[in-house]
Every structure is written in C-alpha cells, then in structure tokens.
Motif scaffolding. Structure first.
Motif: not given
Length: 259
Positions: A111-120, A187-191
C-alpha cells in the motif's frame, strides 16, 4: 497503524513451513505484507538438499525486501524476481526441475500513503487475502485453480505432479519465475481500504472446512480477538472433529493490518 501476526505449526514433529512479514518503510511511503505457505512434499525425493522451511525463509525475505525497496516494480515483477533470486541460491546443489522442488503459495499486499495511494495485491495458489473496505464490505482475493482439480486426481502423487505448475493445473512459487504471471492481481484505492487479513489455508479452515462463518465474520473475529484467537479456534475444531480429511492439523498463519 495496527499490525498483528500469529502462526502455529501443524505438529511439533515437523517445522513450521509458513512464513510471514510486514514491511513499513521509514520514509512513510506505505508498507507491504508478505505471507507464504510452504508446500509439504509427499514422502520421497524432492531433488533439494535444503527443504521447504529454507525455501520459504529465503523467498519470503527476498519478497519483503523488494516490496520495500523497489516500488517502481509491480508485484508480479517482484515475485518473478524473487523466485529467480531464490532459485539461484540452490541451483548448483539441487535439482530445480524436480516437480516437487520446494515451493510455496504466496500472498502479497502493498500500500501507498494516502491520499492518492493504492493497495496492490497478488495471490498465487490457495492462501487467502481479505480486503475490508471503509464501508465494511469484505472481499476475498483467492486463486481457486486447485479447487477445480478433482479430489481423486489430487489423491494421486503422480497425477498431482503432472498438474503442478502446468497449464490446466495449478501454480505455485517454485523455481520458474514465469509462474508469477499466473497470480491473481489487482489494486484498490488506499482511501477505500480499512484493513487486510492474509491467511494460509490452515488458518482459513475456520471458513472453508468448518464453516463457522463467512469471510466477513472471520475478519471481524480477528479484529476483535486477534489472529491467535482464530488459530486457537481452528485447533479446537480440528481436535473435536470426528473426521478431518487430509491433515488433521496444518501449519496455520494469519497476518492482520489496519491501514
């Protein structure tokens, strides 16, 4: 962030062949979860002098390092690279073309840092990843190819070997990097993600074998009581069951992460 992990061997007579880790980079760029279930080979030769725990530790460690350091690579690319690097560590001593060369199921989430990140996510073979949304819905990410192989075929070692890492059969992480392309990914948006729960099939028995609840109930149990509680409940059910097909007790591992 909340991270909880638990693991237990199926029996004291054999080492635990599962492996799991969570990586949280210091740069605050998110994190990654890795879970492997080593495939216990049938009795007899597997062409390797090291064994499954050796393999899962090295493949898992390489996956965790690459997930944290190579955010420019996709999870499929990372798995392929990790398989290749692990194979290179014992190519000179072992017969990697053997169908029962050490191998493992794989779950990876990054996962990337939100906002704008995604969970792969990436799932290969029969371990499970649960993705809980902010709305409370729980989605199971599974690779169910092994479920479509008839039970009578899986009872034959020779027939299973013929379908292992072969088209029309099922795929695991072994010595061929091309198996990575067979994984279930997305993938899914991290938010939109509240939590993740990765389980080897020994822990997922609570749902899949003993039918104590669905995936949403399983995740709720782990959130409330922790992953060790899930494993303890599976062990109690295995002990009380009058008939458990296959292994009575399997290695069981669960890793929970609230994002």
């Amino acid at each position: 962030m909340r991270i909880e992990q638990a693991t237990a061997p199926g029996t004291a007579a054999r080492p635990n062949e599962d492996w799991t880790s969570v990586v949280l980079p210091a740069a605050g760029e998110g994190g990654a979860l890795v879970l492997l279930d080593g495939v216990t080979p049938p009795e007899g030769d597997d062409g390797c002098v090291h064994g499954v725990p050796w393999f899962t530790a090295r493949l898992g460690g390489t996956l965790a390092e690459l997930c944290g350091s190579r955010r420019d690579m996709t999870l499929t690319e990372i798995l392929a690279r990790a398989i290749a690097l692990t194979a290179a560590k014992h190519r000179d001593t072992c017969e990697l073309s053997h169908p029962r060369t050490p191998q493992a199921t794989v779950v990876v989430a990054r996962w990337g840092a939100a906002p704008g990140g995604v969970v792969e996510h990436l799932v290969l073979s029969d371990s499970t990843l649960l993705v809980e949304g902010r709305d409370g819905r729980v989605r199971a990410v599974v690779d169910d190819r092994l479920d479509h192989i008839p039970a009578e075929v899986k009872r034959s070692v020779a027939s299973t070997d013929a379908l292992r890492n072969a088209e029309g059969g099922f795929f695991t992480a072994a010595a061929d990097p091309s198996a990575a392309a067979k994984a279930v990914t997305g993938s899914t948006p991290a938010a939109e993600v509240r939590s993740l729960l990765a389980m080897t099939d020994g822990a997922a028995r609570w749902v899949e074998k003993f039918e104590q609840g669905g995936w949403a109930e399983c995740l709720a149990l782990v959130r409330e009581s922790g992953p060790q509680s899930l494993i303890d409940r599976v062990r109690a059910l295995e002990t009380d069951a009058r008939q458990v097909r296959g292994k009575r007790h399997d290695d069981a591992t669960a890793t929970y992460a609230e994002l």
